[in-house]
Every structure is written in C-alpha cells, then in structure tokens.
Design a protein around this motif. Structure first.
Motif, mmCIF file in Angstrom:
data_model
loop_
_atom_site.group_PDB
_atom_site.id
_atom_site.type_symbol
_atom_site.label_atom_id
_atom_site.label_comp_id
_atom_site.label_asym_id
_atom_site.label_seq_id
_atom_site.Cartn_x
_atom_site.Cartn_y
_atom_site.Cartn_z
ATOM 1 N N GLY A 1 48.755 28.124 43.255
ATOM 2 C CA GLY A 1 47.917 29.293 43.047
ATOM 3 C C GLY A 1 47.369 29.839 44.346
ATOM 4 N N VAL A 2 46.965 28.959 45.249
ATOM 5 C CA VAL A 2 46.469 29.389 46.560
ATOM 6 C C VAL A 2 47.586 30.048 47.357
ATOM 7 C CG1 VAL A 2 45.521 28.587 48.755
ATOM 8 C CG2 VAL A 2 44.646 27.645 46.605
ATOM 9 N N LEU A 3 48.761 29.403 47.400
ATOM 10 C CA LEU A 3 49.909 29.979 48.118
ATOM 11 C C LEU A 3 50.326 31.308 47.507
ATOM 12 C CD1 LEU A 3 52.049 26.739 48.589
ATOM 13 C CD2 LEU A 3 50.777 27.979 50.361
ATOM 14 N N ARG B 1 45.296 36.161 54.851
ATOM 15 C CA ARG B 1 44.830 34.942 55.507
ATOM 16 C C ARG B 1 43.392 34.672 55.087
ATOM 17 N NH1 ARG B 1 48.591 33.249 58.841
ATOM 18 N NH2 ARG B 1 50.139 34.720 59.611
ATOM 19 N N VAL B 2 43.179 33.485 54.560
ATOM 20 C CA VAL B 2 41.869 33.112 54.057
ATOM 21 C C VAL B 2 41.400 31.869 54.793
ATOM 22 C CG1 VAL B 2 40.541 32.497 52.011
ATOM 23 C CG2 VAL B 2 42.510 34.024 51.799
ATOM 24 N N ARG C 1 35.109 28.077 48.650
ATOM 25 C CA ARG C 1 34.116 28.782 47.835
ATOM 26 C C ARG C 1 34.789 29.528 46.704
ATOM 27 N NH1 ARG C 1 31.690 30.282 52.857
ATOM 28 N NH2 ARG C 1 32.617 32.350 52.630
ATOM 29 N N SER C 2 35.948 30.136 46.990
ATOM 30 C CA SER C 2 36.667 30.891 45.963
ATOM 31 C C SER C 2 37.139 29.978 44.839
ATOM 32 C CB SER C 2 37.860 31.623 46.585
ATOM 33 O OG SER C 2 38.651 32.233 45.596
ATOM 34 N N LEU C 3 37.700 28.807 45.195
ATOM 35 C CA LEU C 3 38.159 27.871 44.177
ATOM 36 C C LEU C 3 36.999 27.358 43.332
ATOM 37 C CD1 LEU C 3 40.794 25.788 46.185
ATOM 38 C CD2 LEU C 3 41.255 27.275 44.226
ATOM 39 N N GLU D 1 42.150 36.938 42.693
ATOM 40 C CA GLU D 1 42.004 35.507 42.453
ATOM 41 C C GLU D 1 42.789 35.044 41.219
ATOM 42 O OE1 GLU D 1 37.803 34.853 42.229
ATOM 43 O OE2 GLU D 1 37.525 34.985 44.396
ATOM 44 N N THR D 2 43.661 35.907 40.696
ATOM 45 C CA THR D 2 44.380 35.541 39.474
ATOM 46 C C THR D 2 45.348 34.391 39.692
ATOM 47 O OG1 THR D 2 45.999 37.287 39.928
ATOM 48 C CG2 THR D 2 44.196 37.810 38.408
ATOM 49 N N GLY D 3 45.922 34.268 40.901
ATOM 50 C CA GLY D 3 46.834 33.158 41.156
ATOM 51 C C GLY D 3 46.139 31.823 41.003
#
Length: 446
Positions: free
Chosen positions: A71-73, A202-203, A210-212, A346-348
């Motif tokens: 999901g992050v990738l 790039r994150v 924090r996003s997760l 953030e849907t992934g």
C-alpha cells in the motif's frame, strides 16, 4: 491544482481497467491452482494435511504481510509499476513450482507467488478509484472482484484437465507464460492517473508513519478490514485448498463433479455480485448490515451441511456453494466502506489494511483445518472421512463470531466519526448518495 489530462470514467478508463482486471484474473488463477492440485501435490511431495495446508498458509501469510508495504509503495509509485513487478514475480514463481520436486523448494515457490499476488488486487482497486466517477466506483469495484474470480474457474476445470493430460510440469509451466503477454499490455496501456503527475511521490518516514497511524486509527478502515475478514475466508479456504478434498473424500463426489461444483460457486460470485453491487450503491448507509446478513447466511448454510447424518444432498451443496460465493463480492464492500473514510492520496494504504483482514482469516482457517484433520486422522489425506471434515470445518464459526462482533463495533464507531468530523455525511448516506471524502489527510480527531 493538479491538471486533469484524461477524461474520467470514459473509454480510456475502461481499457485500463480491462488490462488490470486481466492481471487480477491471472493472479486468482495462480492463487487457486493448488485447489485442484492438492491431492496430486500430496503425492508428489509426500506430505500430510498439515504440510499440504502450509503451502496455502505461507502463500496467504506472505500475501497478507505485504499488504501494508505494498500500500505504501502503491501510493508512491503507482499501479502500473506494481502490476509489472507482480507479474514478473508470479510468473517466475509458477515456473519454479512446475519443476521443483522437494517440499521446501515448492514452499518457497508458493511464498514467492503470494508476494507477486499481493501487488495486484490493491493496484487494480486504486486504478478504479482514480479513473472512475464516484457513482461508477462501487459497481466497477464489485465487477473487479466478481469477474476476477473467473480465474478460479480456469483453475478448477481446464487446469484439472491439463494436469490429467499433460502432467504437473507442463501444466504449471504453460500457466507461467501467460504473465509475459500481460506484462506487455500493462507497459503499453496502463496509466496511473488521469491527472498530470511529476513522478513518484516522496514521503518522509516520519510523515509516512503519521499517515499510517491516521489510516489505521480511522474506524472506517477497521470497519472495512473486519468486513473483509468476516466475509472472505470461507470461500477462499474452500476454493484454494480444502473444498476439493471435502467434496471428493467427504461427500463422495467424483473429481469431475467436484470441479464442476467449484465452478458453480465461482459463477455465482458474478450473479450474486451484480445484485450486491446494486444494493451497496442504492443503500450505502446499510452496507455493514448487508455484510452481517450475508455472513449469517453462510453460517446457516454450513450448519445445515455439517449437521447432516451422511453426505449432503446435491441441492444443499449447491446452496452452500452459492452462500459462500456471495461472500466473495461481500468482501468487496470492505473497500467501499474504507473509501468513504479515506482521502484519495491514502487509498493505497487503506486498501492494503482492508485486504489484510480476509487473507489473515483465510490463512488461519486453512491451517486450523489441516491441524484438526491430522489430529483426527494421522493416516493422511486418503484416510479422511466425512466426520473428520465436519469437525475441521466447524472452526469457521469462531472466526465468524469474532468478525461479526467487530463489524458491529466499528459500524457504531464509524458513524460516530462521520457525525463528528463530517456533518451531513450520514444524512447523505441515508438518502442513498455516496459520501465523497473531502480530502483532509490529517488525523481528523481520531
């Protein structure tokens, strides 16, 4: 503002979806291929039920464990790159599985297959999210899950015939070559988004963490995950490994008739899914109640079969298979629920977390059924009888019970979240209209 360079929900969107769907069809075929080859695999590698289950358990464990990293990738690199890598890994793994003769090597091949498979479905669902209009997305999501299950039909009938006529190595070797054709199609036709994009997003690690946390802390994500957990595992376990032995050894059916019944279940996924997609789109406020009703129907159908004095009549087996088949499209509701609570960027991550649910349940149920069968009958696959399968399949009820409690729990929390953070969202859902997340990517008070 990001520039839109392609139309949404038009011809290009459908072409991209068809290519992505084709990759998912192949992934389901590879995933389900051991379902009809399980008895042959037991002979080829000289394994018992627990070891046979370990093939599927490890494959699903790798699949589920990779969902968050994938999901992050996916949010960073896009669907096209992950579909290509998924095809490369799946094709290589299936080719290796065709030639290996030892149990450890075969297990490694199935684990790699799970890694490639993990990249496919969430990539296709992301394409649906960005390329289709909000009113189209629930139907296209359902169609993705339904039509994708046709890959299991190819595994149930043609692969079964190929194994008899061509043998193990030729059948699995031929199956591995299909991915090469699809690699070309993905490279030429799939685009990640209808909007202009400057390259990978790039994150920073801290921002990603924090996003997760925000995505996981959102009750809508957990509602989607537990919905997926509760609805998907029965059909997955049955189609991937234990259904064919149950029908042949437990119910006394011929291998040909057992394969045909597995096809019936998969075809019902399409029929039931079309009805379900209409209901989900028409009554978005009641999506989680729809999930609860379908789970209760599956549990009742299994109860009727397991409580029979002897083999179940054919009509009851068909009812059971259709009930399980409805669980497949019902699991897609989990992604639709999560989308109502998640901003597009953030849907992934959200979809990856949702997808962990059903496959975690599937691997645990698969393993427990194998353990119960071995405890009851140390004589191996050939010695199982109907009573052994009755006890083994009863483990499903613990997972349904846990899942239903969590679905109801997070439905309440999810509605409270929408009420606090997005005034008017609940009224929108009650009117039968989809709620579109406004795009806030902070914690929203979670």
């Amino acid at each position: 503002m990001t520039e839109q360079i392609h139309d949404i929900g038009r011809r290009r969107a459908w072409v991209i979806w068809v290519v992505g769907l084709s990759v998912y069809l192949l992934a389901v075929f590879h995933r389900s291929s051991l379902g009809v080859a399980g008895l042959l695999a037991a002979d080829r590698f000289g394994v018992d039920a627990t070891q046979l289950a370990f093939f599927t358990v490890l494959q699903l464990l790798v699949y589920a464990g990779m969902q968050v990293p994938v999901g992050v990738l996916l949010d960073r690199f896009g669907s096209r790159a992950l579909l290509l890598w998924g095809l490369v890994i799946m094709s290589g793994a299936q080719l290796a599985f065709a030639f290996v003769e030892s149990f450890p090597a075969a297990v490694l091949a199935r684990a790699l297959l799970g890694a490639g498979d993990a990249m496919v479905f969430v990539s296709v669902i992301r394409l649906v999210s960005v390329w289709f209009l909000v009113r189209q997305a629930p139907l296209v999501t359902q169609l993705t899950g339904q039509i994708g299950q046709l890959g299991a039909i190819v595994a149930a009938a043609p692969l079964s015939s190929a194994l008899r006529e061509l043998g193990w190595t030729s059948s699995f070797g031929l199956a591995s070559t299909v991915g090469v054709v699809l690699m070309v199609a993905v490279a030429l036709l799939v685009k990640d988004s209808p909007y202009a994009r400057g390259g990978p997003t790039r994150v920073k690690l801290r921002a990603l963490t924090r996003s997760l946390q925000a995505v996981w802390g959102n009750p809508g994500t957990r509602l989607g995950m537990w919905s997926h957990f509760t609805t998907q595992f029965s059909m997955t376990v049955f189609a991937m490994l234990w259904g064919f032995p149950f029908l042949v050894r437990g119910q006394g059916l011929s291998p040909t008739l057992a394969s045909s019944l597995l096809m019936v279940m998969t075809l019902w996924v399409i029929v039931g899914g079309l009805t379900l997609s209409w209901a989900v789109g028409r009554f978005p406020y009641y999506r989680s109640w729809i999930v609860v009703g379908i789970v209760l129907a599956m549990a009742a159908a299994w109860g009727a079969v397991l409580l029979q004095d002897g083999p179940a009549p054919m009509w009851l087996l068909v009812v059971l298979l259709c009930a399980m088949g409805t669980g497949g499209p019902a699991s897609m509701v989990g992604f639709d629920l999560a989308r109502s609570f998640t901003p597009l960027d953030e849907t992934g991550r959200a979809n990856g977390l949702v997808n962990v649910g059903g496959f975690s349940a599937s691997l645990l149920v698969t393993l427990l059924i194998g353990l119960v069968l071995d405890l009851r009958e140390p004589g191996g696959v050939g010695a199982y009888d109907l009573d052994d399968f009755r006890v083994a399949f009863a483990v499903q009820y613990a997972f349904w019970g846990l899942g239903l409690v969590q679905v109801l729990r997070y439905r309440y929390r999810g509605l409270d979240h929408l009420r606090r953070q997005h005034p008017g969202a609940i009224e929108t859902l009650r009117r039968g209209e989809p709620f579109v997340h406004p795009g806030f990517s902070d914690r929203e008070g979670v």
